[in-house]
Enzyme design. Sequence first.
Site, PDB file in Angstrom:
ATOM      1  N   HIS A   1     -18.194   0.118  -9.129  1.00  0.00           N
ATOM      2  CA  HIS A   1     -19.438  -0.302  -9.778  1.00  0.00           C
ATOM      3  C   HIS A   1     -19.305  -0.310 -11.301  1.00  0.00           C
ATOM      4  CE1 HIS A   1     -23.625  -1.389  -9.378  1.00  0.00           C
ATOM      5  NE2 HIS A   1     -23.945  -0.543 -10.337  1.00  0.00           N
TER       6      HIS A   1
ATOM      7  N   ARG B   1     -18.628  -3.664 -12.732  1.00  0.00           N
ATOM      8  CA  ARG B   1     -19.843  -4.462 -12.942  1.00  0.00           C
ATOM      9  C   ARG B   1     -20.493  -4.084 -14.274  1.00  0.00           C
ATOM     10  NH1 ARG B   1     -24.252  -7.145 -10.477  1.00  0.00           N
ATOM     11  NH2 ARG B   1     -26.279  -6.152 -10.722  1.00  0.00           N
TER      12      ARG B   1
ATOM     13  N   HIS C   1     -30.250  -9.174 -11.500  1.00  0.00           N
ATOM     14  CA  HIS C   1     -31.286  -8.152 -11.611  1.00  0.00           C
ATOM     15  C   HIS C   1     -32.650  -8.756 -11.304  1.00  0.00           C
ATOM     16  CE1 HIS C   1     -28.703  -5.532 -14.523  1.00  0.00           C
ATOM     17  NE2 HIS C   1     -28.440  -5.286 -13.259  1.00  0.00           N
TER      18      HIS C   1
ATOM     19  N   TYR D   1     -27.945  -2.533 -21.129  1.00  0.00           N
ATOM     20  CA  TYR D   1     -26.785  -3.094 -21.819  1.00  0.00           C
ATOM     21  C   TYR D   1     -27.082  -3.375 -23.289  1.00  0.00           C
ATOM     22  CZ  TYR D   1     -25.085  -3.417 -17.096  1.00  0.00           C
ATOM     23  OH  TYR D   1     -24.702  -3.094 -15.822  1.00  0.00           O
TER      24      TYR D   1
END
Length: 341
Positions: free
Chosen positions: A290, A293, A316, A325
């Site tokens: 993960h 990602r 999302h 982010y």
Amino acid sequence: MEYGVLSDVCMQVAERSCHPGGWSVRSELPVRAEQYLETKRVERGLQTASLVEYRRDLADFCRWLAGRLRKDPEDLTDADLAGFDRDGARRWLAHLADRELAPSTRDRRWSTISGWFRWMVAEGVLARDPFAGLERPVRGERHKRLPVYLSEAEAERLLRVVLSDEGLTPRQKAHHARLKERDHALVTTLLYQGLRISEAVGLRYGDVDFEEETLRVIGKGDKERLLPLHRRTKEALLRYLATWPGPKKPKAPQDPLWWTLAGRPLTKNAAQVAVKRHLTRAGLWRASAHKLRHTFGTRLAEAGVDLLVIKDLLGHATVATTQIYAHVAQRRLREAVEKIR
């Protein structure tokens, strides 16, 4: 509302019997909770992994409430649930606060249980919602922890290690030689397409359009998104498909994209183990599939890509999830400025 066959996650329901004041089931959960899970599965198309989390949250709450009532969780009736008032909701929230749970876990517990009670009010099971008007206790905390991601140098080292047999025994080298192109293509797909591991493993041969350079992905809730196929992903996939030595390889559009040497489709667990093995060999012990990602999302944010674009690429549901982010990018900018003396 009547419910027929419950989902696989709810198959612990063995018998139902009607009692005054509500339904009772021989299960770890009262039937209203099982019905709520089935509603989430049917109406929202939740996948098994998400339903498992919902079930865990409901079971935790029902054990707490049943303990206060001195009965078993599966014996909770509609009358018991109706007796759970706003004071009870506050006591449960205080109970959550006293436990050493991650902010994201507390936030999800609130969302699951308050959503269950709203559903029971909408279905006419309860007259009022005990959570109505209460402030969400951990709102805003879920994104405070920044994601773990790989630097550009670490990502390149990982890709080199996947193809290298350095440090392996002769027997391991022989096995590695047969798997390296598949594993390299899988890791590249995670790094350069930002897929969840379940999304990557769920890819079909027909989902990859090498001519149009697109990748069709089925995400959470069976939501489909069409992604641009990165050049490095395309090259890695073509090498894998051209050199795969296993007894089966994808040919028809509906064939799974990833296969094992035993001729079976690659499972999510097997893919996670393979990726973790290469991460460990690369010295990235704390990372997981993960985190690749997260690396994709972080690199996009650092490159100045709009959050709405990142949201669509990552699949999302809301931009609030993508906001993490932006925090990472801002931190990197701050670190750069602080280097000036």
